[in-house]
Design an enzyme around this catalytic site. Structure first.
Site, short mmCIF file in Angstrom:
data_model
loop_
_atom_site.label_atom_id
_atom_site.label_comp_id
_atom_site.label_asym_id
_atom_site.label_seq_id
_atom_site.Cartn_x
_atom_site.Cartn_y
_atom_site.Cartn_z
N GLY A 152 -2.01 5.93 6.27
CA GLY A 152 -2.88 5.50 7.35
C GLY A 152 -3.09 4.00 7.34
CB SER A 182 -0.90 0.01 1.24
OG SER A 182 -1.67 1.20 1.27
CG ASP A 221 -9.72 -3.26 -2.86
OD1 ASP A 221 -9.04 -2.25 -3.08
OD2 ASP A 221 -10.85 -3.43 -3.33
CB SER A 222 -10.90 -1.77 2.88
OG SER A 222 -9.96 -0.70 2.83
NE ARG A 266 -7.18 -2.21 6.45
CZ ARG A 266 -7.85 -1.05 6.48
NH1 ARG A 266 -8.01 -0.38 7.60
NH2 ARG A 266 -8.36 -0.57 5.36
#
Length: 204
Positions: A19, A15, A76-77, A187
């Site tokens: 954050g 990523s 992936d959210s 998560r």
């Protein structure tokens, strides 16, 4: 296919979102000794043409594992709002724009599109994929349900956290201490599933 256990010391966090990297690194700390991010390693961000959160997480994890030569973990959210037909969903980050994502603008768009509607139900979804350089992938998914609140509240989270209040909670994700959020977030739920499948605690 046989489930694979992680038995190394380094996992790349696939990523470039600072954050998200902080949150995933905190979750990984008991299970790996080193977890550099894709951004720190200068890895390119792949396109995400998948039709599901799991597919996109797998794409990102596989790209980082191949490029770095280390196992890589990606998530992936997104925020799913039934009253908006499931939007922003897979496009949660895209609603915030390009490289320097403007989630304040994305939050304003959610509020604007909801208008005067009374249905404020929403849920966060997170898919997490762990990929090895040889292409093997383990993937899981978690979700947390709640409602949206406006105006946004809190400075501790990121993304859509300032407008999301989980079921049974009275404060937003952005008002929670990180440890408290890690215990209940989408998560965290997905990560616990991955830990049960793939990880052994690091021995001191």
């Amino acid at each position: 296919m046989t489930v694979r256990k992680f038995d190394g010391s380094t996992i790349v966090v696939a990523s470039h979102n600072h954050g998200k990297v902080r949150e995933i690194a905190a979750l990984l700390a008991p299970y790996a000794q080193s977890f550099p991010s894709a951004g720190e390693l200068g890895l390119a961000e792949p396109d995400e043409p998948g039709c599901t959160f799991v597919q996109n997480a797998a794409i990102k994890a596989r790209a980082a594992a191949t490029a770095s030569g280390h196992p890589a973990l990606a998530d992936d959210s997104g925020l799913v709002v039934p009253a908006l037909g499931g939007a922003p969903g897979l496009y949660s980050a895209r609603w915030a724009g390009g490289g320097n994502k403007d989630f304040a603008g994305a939050i304003a768009r959610v509020e604007r599109e909801l208008g005067d509607g009374t249905d404020r139900r929403a849920h966060f979804v997170a898919a997490i994929a762990l990929a090895w350089p040889d292409g093997h992938i383990e993937a899981v998914e978690g979700a947390v349900y709640g409602t949206l609140t406006f105006p946004p509240r809190g400075q501790k989270g990121f993304g859509y956290d300032p407008i999301f209040v989980g079921d049974g909670q009275t404060i937003t994700f952005a008002e929670m201490d990180p440890a408290e959020k890690h215990a209940i977030s989408h998560r965290a739920i997905a990560f616990r599933k991955l830990v049960a499948r793939c990880f052994r605690p690091v021995r001191s």
